[in-house]
Write an enzyme that holds these catalytic residues in place. Structure first.
Site, PDB file in Angstrom:
ATOM      1  N   GLY A   1     -30.164  51.015  33.613  1.00 62.66           N
ATOM      2  CA  GLY A   1     -29.491  49.507  33.751  1.00 62.66           C
ATOM      3  C   GLY A   1     -30.008  48.972  32.152  1.00 62.66           C
ATOM      4  O   GLY A   1     -30.380  49.562  31.509  1.00 62.66           O
ATOM      5  N   ASN A   2     -29.579  47.594  32.340  1.00 61.16           N
ATOM      6  CA  ASN A   2     -30.190  47.060  30.983  1.00 61.16           C
ATOM      7  C   ASN A   2     -30.703  45.604  31.072  1.00 61.16           C
ATOM      8  O   ASN A   2     -30.459  44.985  32.359  1.00 61.16           O
ATOM      9  CB  ASN A   2     -29.162  47.018  29.815  1.00 61.16           C
ATOM     10  CG  ASN A   2     -27.695  46.395  30.172  1.00 61.16           C
ATOM     11  OD1 ASN A   2     -27.751  45.192  30.547  1.00 61.16           O
ATOM     12  ND2 ASN A   2     -26.737  47.070  30.574  1.00 61.16           N
ATOM     13  N   PHE A   3     -30.927  44.736  30.412  1.00 57.47           N
ATOM     14  CA  PHE A   3     -31.708  43.263  30.440  1.00 57.47           C
ATOM     15  C   PHE A   3     -30.621  42.244  30.550  1.00 57.47           C
ATOM     16  O   PHE A   3     -31.014  41.255  30.660  1.00 57.47           O
ATOM     17  CB  PHE A   3     -32.968  43.212  29.540  1.00 57.47           C
ATOM     18  CG  PHE A   3     -33.836  43.698  29.738  1.00 57.47           C
ATOM     19  CD1 PHE A   3     -34.721  44.078  31.032  1.00 57.47           C
ATOM     20  CD2 PHE A   3     -34.396  45.007  28.866  1.00 57.47           C
ATOM     21  CE1 PHE A   3     -35.683  44.998  31.265  1.00 57.47           C
ATOM     22  CE2 PHE A   3     -35.514  45.632  28.839  1.00 57.47           C
ATOM     23  CZ  PHE A   3     -36.346  45.918  30.059  1.00 57.47           C
TER      24      PHE A   3
END
Ligand code: C5P
Length: 224
Positions: free
Chosen positions: A29-31
């Site tokens: 995923g990512n932030f």
């Protein structure tokens, strides 16, 4: 100047990260928080435009009565939702931080640690939603994308505008303190396919969203 928005105008927004399953308990995923996209959806809704918000995994949400939220997890789910909703949308703004790659296959069972010191995951490219919608849009549809660059920002963003056949690219400055992921403020430059460039000052994401929506509406409907 005031713009006349035709009746029955609808918008599509993508927001948030995507999660790409590795196994039943892990993901890539990512932030991204989804705040920018939700602010865009709310800015459009404030102008009386109903919005389909396709939202990746995010703890943010909106209760605006003109916004219908479609929760998705992976890039492919986001792609499917957008393909279904796009024909209705006069304005599409794709602000989601879509994972570029996903594991080739998600393991059915939790992957065991094993005795090896390294492990390999094979990743495959996800479909590019913005490029797809840019390719299939008709003359009445406006498609806007984002670009987040760390070097040669302008050049890369202009390339993206062309390559994805977008009508506008919102260039995010990561260089600026207070801009980008996880912050409540952002600094962006709007690049239009007609060649105009508008640099907005460092503002809250809410204010930026309002400015972006104003610009998109002016670009689209200000020919009177
Ligand atoms: O190519 P890049 O990821 O830098 O492009 C960013 C823009 O493209 C953003 O508007 C993002 O929402 C969109 N995008 C997309 N689908 C992808 C990758 C990016 O819609 N698979």
């Amino acid at each position: 100047q005031p713009v006349a928005i035709p009746p029955n105008t609808k918008a599509l927004i993508t927001a948030g990260p995507t999660y790409e399953a590795i196994d039943p308990v892990r993901f890539i995923g990512n932030f991204s928080t989804g705040k920018m996209g939700i602010a865009l959806a709310e800015a459009l809704a404030e102008r009386g435009i109903p919005v389909d918000l396709v939202l990746g995994p995010s703890k943010e949400s909106t209760q605006h009565p003109l916004i219908t939220t479609h929760k998705v997890v992976s890039a492919r789910e986001m792609y499917d939702a957008c393909e279904r909703l796009f024909p209705e949308a006069a304005i599409s703004i794709l602000s989601a931080a879509v994972a570029d790659f996903r594991p080739q296959e998600a393991a059915a069972e939790k992957i065991k640690k094993g005795s090896e010191d390294t492990m390999q995951l094979t990743l495959v490219k996800n479909p590019d939603i913005l490029a797809h919608l840019g390719a299939i849009k008709n003359a009445g549809q406006t498609v806007v994308g984002f670009a987040l660059e760390t070097n040669n920002e302008l050049e890369h963003a202009l390339k993206k505008l062309k390559a994805k056949n977008a009508d506008m690219i919102v260039l995010n400055s990561l260089q600026e303190a207070g801009a980008g992921f996880g912050h409540d403020t952002n600094k962006v430059t709007l690049l239009s396919a007609d060649g105009t460039q508008t640099a907005l000052p460092l503002q809250s994401k809410k204010e930026i969203a309002k400015s972006i929506v104003d610009c998109v509406l002016a670009l689209k409907y200000n020919n009177a």
